[in-house]
Design a protein around this motif. Structure first.
Motif, PDB file in Angstrom:
ATOM      1  N   GLN A  90       0.822  -1.220   0.000  1.00  0.00           N
ATOM      2  CA  GLN A  90       0.000   0.000   0.000  1.00  0.00           C
ATOM      3  C   GLN A  90       0.853   1.267   0.000  1.00  0.00           C
ATOM      4  N   PHE A  91       2.131   1.127   0.323  1.00  0.00           N
ATOM      5  CA  PHE A  91       2.992   2.301   0.467  1.00  0.00           C
ATOM      6  C   PHE A  91       4.070   2.387  -0.603  1.00  0.00           C
ATOM      7  N   LEU A  92       3.948   1.621  -1.674  1.00  0.00           N
ATOM      8  CA  LEU A  92       4.993   1.582  -2.698  1.00  0.00           C
ATOM      9  C   LEU A  92       5.241   2.933  -3.357  1.00  0.00           C
ATOM     10  N   ASP A  93       4.232   3.770  -3.451  1.00  0.00           N
ATOM     11  CA  ASP A  93       4.383   5.065  -4.113  1.00  0.00           C
ATOM     12  C   ASP A  93       4.634   6.208  -3.148  1.00  0.00           C
ATOM     13  N   ALA A  94       4.814   5.905  -1.883  1.00  0.00           N
ATOM     14  CA  ALA A  94       5.051   6.973  -0.898  1.00  0.00           C
ATOM     15  C   ALA A  94       6.402   7.645  -1.164  1.00  0.00           C
ATOM     16  N   GLY A 100      13.060   7.847  -1.873  1.00  0.00           N
ATOM     17  CA  GLY A 100      12.365   8.414  -3.025  1.00  0.00           C
ATOM     18  C   GLY A 100      12.306   7.482  -4.219  1.00  0.00           C
ATOM     19  N   ARG A 101      13.117   6.413  -4.223  1.00  0.00           N
ATOM     20  CA  ARG A 101      13.057   5.457  -5.340  1.00  0.00           C
ATOM     21  C   ARG A 101      11.784   4.644  -5.226  1.00  0.00           C
ATOM     22  N   LYS A 102      11.160   4.386  -6.314  1.00  0.00           N
ATOM     23  CA  LYS A 102       9.909   3.626  -6.295  1.00  0.00           C
ATOM     24  C   LYS A 102      10.201   2.133  -6.395  1.00  0.00           C
ATOM     25  N   VAL A 103       9.622   1.376  -5.478  1.00  0.00           N
ATOM     26  CA  VAL A 103       9.773  -0.070  -5.465  1.00  0.00           C
ATOM     27  C   VAL A 103       8.592  -0.657  -6.224  1.00  0.00           C
TER      28      VAL A 103
END
Length: 142
Positions: A90-94, A100-103
């Motif tokens: 749920q927090f991948l885009d936080a 700051g890198r997106k997982v």
């Protein structure tokens, strides 16, 4: 079931499923059983439950496979509408994720337990070379 400390400890990996194994006492049947506590993948192609596989193997009388006693997702209590699940996805885009890198590749997991009849020993505790070879042969046969 009553279980003490795990006989199999979880791997301390960020990406692991935190699987633990316990020798447990079945209060109803008054015997030792093996209880596996894990977090199963619950999205994509990996939604099959391990307990269902044991049912299938047991029905087809596959040798050297333990008998499934019970299995299912873990709920907080009997009133919970859904099982315990990971929330990482749920927090991948936080903004704060990994500097700051997106997982992109974090799987959704559901807490799951499986109990089978029969308790084994680690292969590292074999008593003779014959016992080790027989155990490996039984595993391949299964």
């Amino acid at each position: 079931f009553i279980a003490g400390r795990p006989s199999i400890y979880p791997c301390h990996s960020f990406a692991g499923r935190s699987t633990s194994g316990f020798v447990a006492w079945d209060l109803r049947d008054k015997k030792l059983v093996y209880l596996k506590d894990t977090w199963r993948k619950s999205d994509g192609d990996m939604t099959a439950k391990e307990g269902d596989s044991y049912i299938h193997l047991n029905e087809h009388k596959v040798p050297h496979v333990p008998t499934r006693r019970c299995a299912g997702d873990v709920y907080d209590d009997s009133y919970s509408a859904s099982p315990q699940q990971t929330r990482t996805q749920q927090f991948l885009d936080a903004e704060w994720v990994c500097g700051g890198r997106k997982v992109k590749d974090v799987a959704h997991h559901t807490h799951y337990r499986l109990v089978v009849n029969g308790v084994g020993r680690p292969l590292s505790l074999f008593r003779s070379l014959k016992e080790l070879v027989q155990s490996l042969s039984d595993a391949v046969d299964g």
